[in-house]
Design a protein around this motif. Structure first.
Motif, PDB file in Angstrom:
ATOM      1  N   ARG A 166       0.980  -1.133  -0.117  1.00 12.09           N
ATOM      2  CA  ARG A 166      -0.035   0.014   0.103  1.00 12.09           C
ATOM      3  C   ARG A 166       0.860   1.318  -0.203  1.00 12.09           C
ATOM      4  O   ARG A 166       0.787   2.133  -0.691  1.00 12.09           O
ATOM      5  N   SER A 167       2.073   1.394   0.695  1.00 11.62           N
ATOM      6  CA  SER A 167       2.701   2.611   1.010  1.00 11.62           C
ATOM      7  C   SER A 167       3.622   2.824  -0.332  1.00 11.62           C
ATOM      8  O   SER A 167       3.743   3.807  -0.909  1.00 11.62           O
ATOM      9  N   LEU A 168       4.141   1.497  -0.998  1.00 10.24           N
ATOM     10  CA  LEU A 168       4.932   1.765  -2.076  1.00 10.24           C
ATOM     11  C   LEU A 168       4.090   2.027  -3.302  1.00 10.24           C
ATOM     12  O   LEU A 168       4.465   3.037  -4.188  1.00 10.24           O
ATOM     13  N   PHE A 169       2.772   1.599  -3.301  1.00 12.39           N
ATOM     14  CA  PHE A 169       1.982   1.894  -4.407  1.00 12.39           C
ATOM     15  C   PHE A 169       1.404   3.254  -4.331  1.00 12.39           C
ATOM     16  O   PHE A 169       1.428   3.941  -5.553  1.00 12.39           O
ATOM     17  N   ASP A 170       1.133   3.814  -3.038  1.00 13.02           N
ATOM     18  CA  ASP A 170       0.897   5.101  -3.013  1.00 13.02           C
ATOM     19  C   ASP A 170       2.146   6.115  -3.532  1.00 13.02           C
ATOM     20  O   ASP A 170       1.773   7.073  -4.238  1.00 13.02           O
ATOM     21  N   ARG A 171       3.190   5.827  -3.404  1.00 11.27           N
ATOM     22  CA  ARG A 171       4.423   6.458  -3.433  1.00 11.27           C
ATOM     23  C   ARG A 171       4.697   6.437  -5.116  1.00 11.27           C
ATOM     24  O   ARG A 171       4.829   7.377  -5.818  1.00 11.27           O
ATOM     25  N   PHE A 172       4.257   5.218  -5.567  1.00 10.58           N
ATOM     26  CA  PHE A 172       4.364   5.096  -7.132  1.00 10.58           C
ATOM     27  C   PHE A 172       3.367   5.831  -7.953  1.00 10.58           C
ATOM     28  O   PHE A 172       3.765   6.540  -8.831  1.00 10.58           O
ATOM     29  N   GLN A 173       2.160   5.860  -7.484  1.00 13.38           N
ATOM     30  CA  GLN A 173       0.987   6.712  -8.092  1.00 13.38           C
ATOM     31  C   GLN A 173       1.149   8.035  -7.870  1.00 13.38           C
ATOM     32  O   GLN A 173       1.052   8.574  -8.931  1.00 13.38           O
ATOM     33  N   GLN A 227      -5.585   3.610 -11.499  1.00 11.17           N
ATOM     34  CA  GLN A 227      -6.835   3.502 -10.631  1.00 11.17           C
ATOM     35  C   GLN A 227      -7.385   2.154 -10.398  1.00 11.17           C
ATOM     36  O   GLN A 227      -7.598   1.866  -9.407  1.00 11.17           O
ATOM     37  N   ASP A 228      -7.257   1.337 -11.552  1.00 14.22           N
ATOM     38  CA  ASP A 228      -7.667  -0.082 -11.073  1.00 14.22           C
ATOM     39  C   ASP A 228      -6.667  -0.822 -10.320  1.00 14.22           C
ATOM     40  O   ASP A 228      -7.025  -1.394  -9.535  1.00 14.22           O
ATOM     41  N   MET A 229      -5.431  -0.502 -10.237  1.00 14.75           N
ATOM     42  CA  MET A 229      -4.444  -0.937  -9.507  1.00 14.75           C
ATOM     43  C   MET A 229      -4.468  -0.525  -8.005  1.00 14.75           C
ATOM     44  O   MET A 229      -4.445  -1.419  -6.927  1.00 14.75           O
ATOM     45  N   ALA A 230      -4.978   0.721  -7.931  1.00 16.13           N
ATOM     46  CA  ALA A 230      -5.410   1.215  -6.573  1.00 16.13           C
ATOM     47  C   ALA A 230      -6.262   0.498  -5.918  1.00 16.13           C
ATOM     48  O   ALA A 230      -6.341   0.151  -4.810  1.00 16.13           O
ATOM     49  N   ARG A 231      -7.562   0.236  -6.707  1.00 14.61           N
ATOM     50  CA  ARG A 231      -8.694  -0.823  -6.138  1.00 14.61           C
ATOM     51  C   ARG A 231      -8.044  -1.941  -5.771  1.00 14.61           C
ATOM     52  O   ARG A 231      -8.330  -2.455  -4.808  1.00 14.61           O
TER      53      ARG A 231
END
Ligand code: FE2
Ligand code: FE2
Length: 146
Positions: free
Chosen positions: A35-42, A86-90
């Motif tokens: 979650r935290s790495l994806f947030d940084r990536f996004q 967006q789909d990846m965030a979900r």
């Protein structure tokens, strides 16, 4: 004197690194890290796309008088990238490992092709046609809110 190719090409590498770290965390089902790495990536991707759409593309379009050329194609691909993010965030939110990995494979292919087009064509063309404004443009991109 800095080159647009080096500046934005370097940012592609930084985004790729975060992409790989987030994917590794998902593959290990380490959801807190994911979650935290994806947030940084996004966030890094959103920032990169804004630097191009708000600074580089308008300057290129004004200088060349062409809004239906390479920048039009790049803007269209940015929308595809945003939709996948967006789909990846979900998928991250739902801790859906298979959905995430399928989407990230698609994004990786799209992103690598997109980045190659920019690094082989659009950025070198921009370095040429915008040579006189290069320093100012790089400063403006640096000032885009993260
Ligand atoms: Fe782009
Ligand atoms: Fe880019």
């Amino acid at each position: 004197m800095g080159m647009i190719l080096d500046y934005l090409g370097g940012d592609h590498r930084a985004c790729d690194d975060l992409f790989a770290s987030a994917e590794a965390a998902v593959a290990q089902k380490n959801w807190d890290n994911a979650r935290s790495l994806f947030d940084r990536f996004q966030a890094a991707m959103a920032h990169h796309l804004r630097m191009e759409e708000d600074v580089l593309f308008p300057a290129f379009e004004t200088r060349t008088g062409n809004t239906m050329g390479p920048t039009y194609v790049m803007r269209t691909e940015h929308e595809q990238i945003r939709a996948l993010l967006q789909d990846m965030a979900r998928a991250v939110l739902e801790a859906d490992h298979n959905a995430y990995l399928g989407l990230s494979e698609t994004l990786n292919m799209l992103m690598q092709q997109h980045n190659l087009k920019e690094e082989n064509m659009l950025y070198p063309m921009s370095d040429q046609v915008l040579a006189a404004d290069r320093e100012t443009l790089i400063r403006s991109m640096d000032a885009v809110a993260r």
